[in-house]
Design a protein around this motif. Structure first.
Motif, PDB file in Angstrom:
ATOM      1  N   VAL A 297       4.824  44.906  29.923  1.00  0.00           N
ATOM      2  CA  VAL A 297       4.422  44.272  31.173  1.00  0.00           C
ATOM      3  C   VAL A 297       3.489  43.123  30.841  1.00  0.00           C
ATOM      4  N   ASP A 298       3.784  41.963  31.396  1.00  0.00           N
ATOM      5  CA  ASP A 298       2.949  40.783  31.167  1.00  0.00           C
ATOM      6  C   ASP A 298       1.888  40.711  32.257  1.00  0.00           C
ATOM      7  N   ILE A 299       0.819  41.461  32.047  1.00  0.00           N
ATOM      8  CA  ILE A 299      -0.286  41.478  33.004  1.00  0.00           C
ATOM      9  C   ILE A 299      -1.574  41.540  32.190  1.00  0.00           C
ATOM     10  N   ASP A 300      -2.596  40.876  32.672  1.00  0.00           N
ATOM     11  CA  ASP A 300      -3.885  40.867  31.997  1.00  0.00           C
ATOM     12  C   ASP A 300      -4.497  42.264  32.075  1.00  0.00           C
ATOM     13  N   PRO A 301      -4.747  42.913  30.937  1.00  0.00           N
ATOM     14  CA  PRO A 301      -5.329  44.263  30.973  1.00  0.00           C
ATOM     15  C   PRO A 301      -6.671  44.308  31.710  1.00  0.00           C
ATOM     16  N   GLU A 302      -7.469  43.252  31.625  1.00  0.00           N
ATOM     17  CA  GLU A 302      -8.750  43.237  32.324  1.00  0.00           C
ATOM     18  C   GLU A 302      -8.543  43.247  33.841  1.00  0.00           C
ATOM     19  N   GLN A 303      -7.576  42.463  34.324  1.00  0.00           N
ATOM     20  CA  GLN A 303      -7.279  42.457  35.754  1.00  0.00           C
ATOM     21  C   GLN A 303      -6.785  43.834  36.199  1.00  0.00           C
ATOM     22  N   LEU A 304      -5.939  44.440  35.396  1.00  0.00           N
ATOM     23  CA  LEU A 304      -5.423  45.775  35.697  1.00  0.00           C
ATOM     24  C   LEU A 304      -6.571  46.782  35.808  1.00  0.00           C
ATOM     25  N   ILE A 305      -7.500  46.745  34.871  1.00  0.00           N
ATOM     26  CA  ILE A 305      -8.615  47.690  34.886  1.00  0.00           C
ATOM     27  C   ILE A 305      -9.522  47.450  36.094  1.00  0.00           C
TER      28      ILE A 305
ATOM     29  N   GLU B 184      11.579  56.101  35.690  1.00  0.00           N
ATOM     30  CA  GLU B 184      12.740  56.997  35.720  1.00  0.00           C
ATOM     31  C   GLU B 184      13.661  56.556  36.846  1.00  0.00           C
ATOM     32  N   GLY B 185      14.514  55.601  36.582  1.00  0.00           N
ATOM     33  CA  GLY B 185      15.496  55.193  37.563  1.00  0.00           C
ATOM     34  C   GLY B 185      15.089  54.012  38.420  1.00  0.00           C
ATOM     35  N   PRO B 186      16.042  53.529  39.217  1.00  0.00           N
ATOM     36  CA  PRO B 186      15.841  52.316  40.017  1.00  0.00           C
ATOM     37  C   PRO B 186      14.763  52.443  41.094  1.00  0.00           C
ATOM     38  N   GLU B 187      14.629  53.607  41.724  1.00  0.00           N
ATOM     39  CA  GLU B 187      13.597  53.768  42.763  1.00  0.00           C
ATOM     40  C   GLU B 187      12.205  53.694  42.153  1.00  0.00           C
ATOM     41  N   ALA B 188      12.027  54.323  41.005  1.00  0.00           N
ATOM     42  CA  ALA B 188      10.736  54.270  40.310  1.00  0.00           C
ATOM     43  C   ALA B 188      10.450  52.846  39.833  1.00  0.00           C
ATOM     44  N   GLU B 189      11.488  52.136  39.450  1.00  0.00           N
ATOM     45  CA  GLU B 189      11.318  50.745  39.024  1.00  0.00           C
ATOM     46  C   GLU B 189      10.847  49.875  40.196  1.00  0.00           C
ATOM     47  N   LYS B 190      11.356  50.148  41.397  1.00  0.00           N
ATOM     48  CA  LYS B 190      10.898  49.421  42.588  1.00  0.00           C
ATOM     49  C   LYS B 190       9.429  49.725  42.876  1.00  0.00           C
ATOM     50  N   ARG B 191       9.058  51.000  42.732  1.00  0.00           N
ATOM     51  CA  ARG B 191       7.657  51.383  42.944  1.00  0.00           C
ATOM     52  C   ARG B 191       6.746  50.665  41.942  1.00  0.00           C
ATOM     53  N   MET B 192       7.200  50.606  40.699  1.00  0.00           N
ATOM     54  CA  MET B 192       6.422  49.938  39.657  1.00  0.00           C
ATOM     55  C   MET B 192       6.285  48.452  39.968  1.00  0.00           C
ATOM     56  N   ALA B 193       7.356  47.831  40.410  1.00  0.00           N
ATOM     57  CA  ALA B 193       7.305  46.404  40.758  1.00  0.00           C
ATOM     58  C   ALA B 193       6.304  46.156  41.880  1.00  0.00           C
TER      59      ALA B 193
ATOM     60  N   LEU C  86       3.697  48.044  42.620  1.00  0.00           N
ATOM     61  CA  LEU C  86       2.369  48.287  42.059  1.00  0.00           C
ATOM     62  C   LEU C  86       1.895  47.069  41.270  1.00  0.00           C
ATOM     63  N   LEU C  87       2.748  46.546  40.417  1.00  0.00           N
ATOM     64  CA  LEU C  87       2.370  45.382  39.606  1.00  0.00           C
ATOM     65  C   LEU C  87       2.090  44.163  40.484  1.00  0.00           C
ATOM     66  N   HIS C  88       2.871  44.010  41.531  1.00  0.00           N
ATOM     67  CA  HIS C  88       2.634  42.901  42.463  1.00  0.00           C
ATOM     68  C   HIS C  88       1.269  43.060  43.139  1.00  0.00           C
TER      69      HIS C  88
ATOM     70  N   ALA D 188      -1.779  40.463  42.754  1.00  0.00           N
ATOM     71  CA  ALA D 188      -2.326  39.840  43.958  1.00  0.00           C
ATOM     72  C   ALA D 188      -3.738  40.349  44.257  1.00  0.00           C
ATOM     73  N   ASP D 189      -4.200  41.316  43.455  1.00  0.00           N
ATOM     74  CA  ASP D 189      -5.533  41.895  43.592  1.00  0.00           C
ATOM     75  C   ASP D 189      -5.738  42.504  44.968  1.00  0.00           C
ATOM     76  N   ARG D 190      -4.716  43.199  45.450  1.00  0.00           N
ATOM     77  CA  ARG D 190      -4.798  43.832  46.766  1.00  0.00           C
ATOM     78  C   ARG D 190      -5.196  45.290  46.618  1.00  0.00           C
ATOM     79  N   HIS D 191      -6.397  45.556  46.148  1.00  0.00           N
ATOM     80  CA  HIS D 191      -6.827  46.926  45.966  1.00  0.00           C
ATOM     81  C   HIS D 191      -7.587  47.477  47.148  1.00  0.00           C
ATOM     82  N   ASN D 192      -7.896  46.682  48.140  1.00  0.00           N
ATOM     83  CA  ASN D 192      -8.662  47.161  49.290  1.00  0.00           C
ATOM     84  C   ASN D 192      -7.790  47.462  50.504  1.00  0.00           C
ATOM     85  N   SER D 193      -6.486  47.534  50.336  1.00  0.00           N
ATOM     86  CA  SER D 193      -5.606  47.727  51.476  1.00  0.00           C
ATOM     87  C   SER D 193      -5.260  49.188  51.717  1.00  0.00           C
TER      88      SER D 193
END
Length: 156
Positions: A6-14, A127-136, A138-140, A144-149
């Motif tokens: 995954v191409d995401i900044d680990p600091e932003q993720l944390i 694990e499968g296409p539905e989980a891949e959608k959930r992951m997408a 989450l990553l979005h 977008a830094d939407r952690h307060n929603s």
């Protein structure tokens, strides 16, 4: 499980994860460990013969943070791995290499992310296409830094 980098900044993720965990501690299962690894020094780029190399070891600290949904049935896992190589050194007589040690999110952040220590990588497993959608989704949210929603929910 299918895994991919995954191409995401680990600091932003944390940062996102810390805010989300503070607001809703039961949304994710978060586990973190650190371990020290002792390895033989490879022959690459050294002017040492095999006998001299036998006396040297490379020491690396490896920290792993796993983020999973509270309900395993959602089928995804996000992993941050930080490998910090200390480099070649002579082993200390009687020195003990620590076993794997459980650490908390704050310790993982302070010791490995904030300090810029080592090389960090992020990997998703689904694990499968539905989980891949959930992951997408989450990553979005992280990007977008939407952690307060409110808590992360699976909406399929």
């Amino acid at each position: 499980m299918q895994t991919y980098p995954v191409d995401i900044d680990p600091e932003q993720l944390i940062r996102w994860l810390e805010a989300k965990h503070a607001a809703s501690p039961s949304v994710f299962r978060i586990t973190a460990v650190r371990a020290t690894d002792e390895r033989m020094v490879p022959p690459r780029g050294t002017h040492l013969d095999d006998l001299d190399r036998e006396d040297l070891r490379e020491i690396a600290t490896i920290a792993t943070l796993e983020i999973a949904p509270a309900h395993a049935s959602e089928g995804w896992l996000l992993t941050v791995v930080v490998e910090d190589e200390v480099g070649p050194r002579l082993p200390d007589k009687g020195a003990l290499i620590e076993d794997e040690q459980t650490i908390d999110l704050v310790t993982f952040d302070q010791e490995f992310i904030r300090t810029g220590r080592g090389n960090a990588s992020v990997v998703a497993a689904v694990e499968g296409p539905e989980a891949e959608k959930r992951m997408a989704r989450l990553l979005h949210s992280i990007e977008a830094d939407r952690h307060n929603s409110g808590p992360a929910k699976s909406t399929d």
